[in-house]
Design an enzyme around this catalytic site. Structure first.
Site, PDB file in Angstrom:
ATOM      1  N   GLY A  18       0.996  -1.107   0.131  1.00  0.00           N
ATOM      2  CA  GLY A  18       0.079   0.078   0.201  1.00  0.00           C
ATOM      3  C   GLY A  18       1.018   1.169  -0.022  1.00  0.00           C
ATOM      4  NE  ARG A  79      -2.224  -3.987  -1.214  1.00  0.00           N
ATOM      5  CZ  ARG A  79      -2.032  -3.589  -0.365  1.00  0.00           C
ATOM      6  NH1 ARG A  79      -1.002  -4.207   0.376  1.00  0.00           N
ATOM      7  NH2 ARG A  79      -2.426  -2.602   0.291  1.00  0.00           N
ATOM      8  CG  ASP A 110       3.675  -7.081   7.063  1.00  0.00           C
ATOM      9  OD1 ASP A 110       2.935  -6.524   6.337  1.00  0.00           O
ATOM     10  OD2 ASP A 110       3.045  -7.947   7.766  1.00  0.00           O
ATOM     11  CB  THR A 133       2.849   0.404   6.129  1.00  0.00           C
ATOM     12  OG1 THR A 133       1.382   0.008   6.388  1.00  0.00           O
ATOM     13  CG2 THR A 133       3.620  -0.167   7.061  1.00  0.00           C
ATOM     14  CG  ASP A 135      -1.739  -0.534   7.844  1.00  0.00           C
ATOM     15  OD1 ASP A 135      -2.458   0.330   7.616  1.00  0.00           O
ATOM     16  OD2 ASP A 135      -1.697  -1.583   7.196  1.00  0.00           O
ATOM     17  CG  ASP A 137       1.345  -3.372  10.081  1.00  0.00           C
ATOM     18  OD1 ASP A 137       2.164  -2.594   9.355  1.00  0.00           O
ATOM     19  OD2 ASP A 137       0.627  -4.036   9.291  1.00  0.00           O
ATOM     20  NE  ARG A 179      -4.123  -5.578   4.866  1.00  0.00           N
ATOM     21  CZ  ARG A 179      -2.941  -5.561   3.832  1.00  0.00           C
ATOM     22  NH1 ARG A 179      -1.756  -6.048   4.129  1.00  0.00           N
ATOM     23  NH2 ARG A 179      -3.070  -5.321   2.659  1.00  0.00           N
TER      24      ARG A 179
HETATM   25  P1  ADP Z   1       2.693  -4.524   2.747  1.00  0.00           P
HETATM   26  O1  ADP Z   1       4.129  -4.504   2.065  1.00  0.00           O
HETATM   27  O2  ADP Z   1       2.212  -2.980   2.428  1.00  0.00           O
HETATM   28  O3  ADP Z   1       2.452  -5.463   3.850  1.00  0.00           O
HETATM   29  P2  ADP Z   1       1.598  -6.615   0.964  1.00  0.00           P
HETATM   30  O4  ADP Z   1       1.168  -7.512   2.017  1.00  0.00           O
HETATM   31  O5  ADP Z   1       0.369  -6.465  -0.152  1.00  0.00           O
HETATM   32  O6  ADP Z   1       1.847  -4.998   1.443  1.00  0.00           O
HETATM   33  O7  ADP Z   1       2.899  -7.153   0.247  1.00  0.00           O
HETATM   34  C1  ADP Z   1       3.509  -6.389  -0.885  1.00  0.00           C
HETATM   35  C2  ADP Z   1       4.032  -7.347  -1.776  1.00  0.00           C
HETATM   36  O8  ADP Z   1       5.117  -7.940  -1.183  1.00  0.00           O
HETATM   37  C3  ADP Z   1       3.025  -8.411  -2.322  1.00  0.00           C
HETATM   38  O9  ADP Z   1       2.345  -8.028  -3.404  1.00  0.00           O
HETATM   39  C4  ADP Z   1       4.034  -9.485  -2.931  1.00  0.00           C
HETATM   40  O10 ADP Z   1       4.679  -8.983  -4.162  1.00  0.00           O
HETATM   41  C5  ADP Z   1       5.363  -9.430  -1.850  1.00  0.00           C
HETATM   42  N1  ADP Z   1       5.197 -10.285  -0.775  1.00  0.00           N
HETATM   43  C6  ADP Z   1       4.316 -10.405   0.144  1.00  0.00           C
HETATM   44  N2  ADP Z   1       4.436 -11.573   1.024  1.00  0.00           N
HETATM   45  C7  ADP Z   1       5.416 -12.291   0.254  1.00  0.00           C
HETATM   46  C8  ADP Z   1       6.192 -13.317   0.715  1.00  0.00           C
HETATM   47  N3  ADP Z   1       5.629 -14.207   1.561  1.00  0.00           N
HETATM   48  N4  ADP Z   1       7.123 -13.713  -0.109  1.00  0.00           N
HETATM   49  C9  ADP Z   1       7.418 -13.100  -1.099  1.00  0.00           C
HETATM   50  N5  ADP Z   1       6.879 -11.815  -1.535  1.00  0.00           N
HETATM   51  C10 ADP Z   1       6.080 -11.447  -0.904  1.00  0.00           C
HETATM   52  O1  F6P Z   2      -1.576  -1.648   4.531  1.00  0.00           O
HETATM   53  C1  F6P Z   2      -2.161  -0.445   4.064  1.00  0.00           C
HETATM   54  C2  F6P Z   2      -3.664  -0.587   3.891  1.00  0.00           C
HETATM   55  O2  F6P Z   2      -4.107   1.032   3.648  1.00  0.00           O
HETATM   56  C3  F6P Z   2      -4.414  -1.068   4.995  1.00  0.00           C
HETATM   57  O3  F6P Z   2      -4.963  -0.182   5.922  1.00  0.00           O
HETATM   58  C4  F6P Z   2      -5.868  -1.459   4.203  1.00  0.00           C
HETATM   59  O4  F6P Z   2      -6.344  -2.684   5.174  1.00  0.00           O
HETATM   60  C5  F6P Z   2      -5.251  -1.889   3.143  1.00  0.00           C
HETATM   61  O5  F6P Z   2      -3.965  -1.138   2.884  1.00  0.00           O
HETATM   62  C6  F6P Z   2      -6.212  -1.588   1.825  1.00  0.00           C
HETATM   63  O6  F6P Z   2      -5.281  -2.112   0.777  1.00  0.00           O
HETATM   64  P1  F6P Z   2      -5.979  -1.918  -0.696  1.00  0.00           P
HETATM   65  O7  F6P Z   2      -5.090  -0.797  -1.382  1.00  0.00           O
HETATM   66  O8  F6P Z   2      -5.510  -3.040  -1.482  1.00  0.00           O
HETATM   67  O9  F6P Z   2      -7.296  -1.665  -0.625  1.00  0.00           O
END
Ligand code: ADP
Ligand code: F6P
Length: 329
Positions: A18, A79, A110, A133, A135, A137, A179
């Site tokens: 995000g 993502r 994360d 982020t 969040d 978090d 989240r």
């Molecule tokens: P954030 O980084 O904000 O937590 P996401 O959870 O959507 O957002 O993760 C962002 C991107 O990181 C994912 O779309 C994917 O490309 C990569 N990613 C997430 N989890 C994994 C994982 N376990 N192993 C490898 N890449 C990952």
């Molecule tokens: O991780 C950031 C965040 O804005 C969360 O607070 C929320 O749940 C999520 O991303 C929303 O994701 P998307 O952009 O896929 O709607």
């Protein structure tokens, strides 16, 4: 400290997951800090898609002009579920090597850090994370880039809702993002003078919230604001409103703040944090650090191993939640 032994001459930077206000300020800092150390920099577009599809752009000092104040991320983010597959990460690693890139800086949450970590563990590509982020978090850092702006954006909306709530003697439930985390909610609750905060990890029963509203009515309060973290089910504020209506007959108006919390010009705090973290990440890669993220603990920047950062959830702050209760009588 986890170390690599690769001489760093060229680095790649990307934003992933995000978007968060302050990501642009972080990229600007990475680019200009790297140039100050005579490194080459490329920016990958749209998170891990950029690494997989070789979508990148060389970044110079002027490429990052006039962005410190802008929300979003000019590199775009993404993502990219494909990146969870080892065979896809192998393609990304080959692309990185082909481009002569010696190390990566990942600005994200994360999930993004899990991807970066895999590039180090599976392909020995040095990586540093910058927590970005809204969040907040991520365990091991007091703050992530974007959190302060998001809280202030939400707070601005809550203040406006308070005006109309007071004028109509109404009860409002304001749902904020985060989240699985209750950090945005708990900070908005205290700063916004809310009656009650619903977080994903510290349960508050509807009965307790209702009791609080009743006490408020008896003591002469005519309007109340409840804050709900979206949790796993964005829109849960409607369920809460329905439960309150069933138990009390009171109508609660619902306001879901949504993605506006992700936008807007970063606050001074976020710009400063992003600028400091961007510089630190470059210096850490040059020092030979890898598999770590930049963290702020108190006012100090430190490196935290990604393994540690990813090992725990950051809980909602009980002290803030308690104080919200105490101060809303
Ligand atoms: P954030 O980084 O904000 O937590 P996401 O959870 O959507 O957002 O993760 C962002 C991107 O990181 C994912 O779309 C994917 O490309 C990569 N990613 C997430 N989890 C994994 C994982 N376990 N192993 C490898 N890449 C990952
Ligand atoms: O991780 C950031 C965040 O804005 C969360 O607070 C929320 O749940 C999520 O991303 C929303 O994701 P998307 O952009 O896929 O709607």
């Amino acid at each position: 400290m986890i170390l690599h032994s690769i001489p760093i001459k060229k680095i790649g930077v990307y934003t992933s997951g995000g978007d968060a206000p302050g990501m642009n300020a972080a990229i600007r800092s990475v680019v200009r800090s790297a140039l100050a150390r005579n490194l080459e920099v490329v920016g990958f577009q749209s998170g891990y898609y950029g690494l997989l599809e070789k979508k990148f752009t060389p970044l110079m000092a002027r490429s990052v002009a006039n962005i410190i104040q802008r929300g979003g991320t000019f590199l775009k983010t993404g993502r990219c579920p494909e990146f969870q597959k080892p065979e896809q990460r192998k393609i990304a690693a080959e692309n990185i090597r082909e481009l002569g890139i010696d190390g990566l800086i990942c600005v994200g949450g994360d999930g993004s850090f899990r991807g970066a970590r895999a590039l180090w563990l599976e392909h020995k590509i040095p990586v540093m994370g910058i927590p970005g982020t809204i969040d907040n978090d991520i365990f091991g850092t007091d703050l992530t880039i974007g959190f302060d702006t998001a809280v202030n954006t939400a707070l601005d909306a809550i203040d406006k809702i308070r005006d109309t709530a007071a004028s109509h003697d109404r009860l409002f439930i304001v749902e904020v993002m985060g989240r699985n985390s209750g950090l945005i909610a708990s900070h908005c609750g205290l700063a916004g003078g809310a009656e009650e905060v619903f977080t994903p990890d510290i349960p508050v029963t509807v009965e307790k919230a209702v009791e609080k509203i009743r006490q408020g009515l008896v003591s002469g309060k005519s309007s109340s604001i409840l804050i709900a973290a979206e949790g796993q089910k964005p829109g849960r504020a409607y369920d809460l409103a329905e439960q309150i209506r069933k138990k009390t007959g009171l109508e609660a108006k619902v306001c879901i703040l949504g993605h506006q919390q992700r936008g807007g010009s970063p606050t001074a705090s976020d710009r400063i944090l992003a600028s400091r973290m961007g510089w630190y990440a470059v210096e850490a890669l040059l020092r030979g650090e890898t598999d770590s993220m930049v963290a702020i603990q108190g006012s100090q920047l430190v490196s935290v191993p990604l393994e540690k950062a990813l090992s725990q959830e950051k809980p909602s702050p009980r002290e803030l939640l308690h104080l919200t209760q105490v101060l809303s009588h």
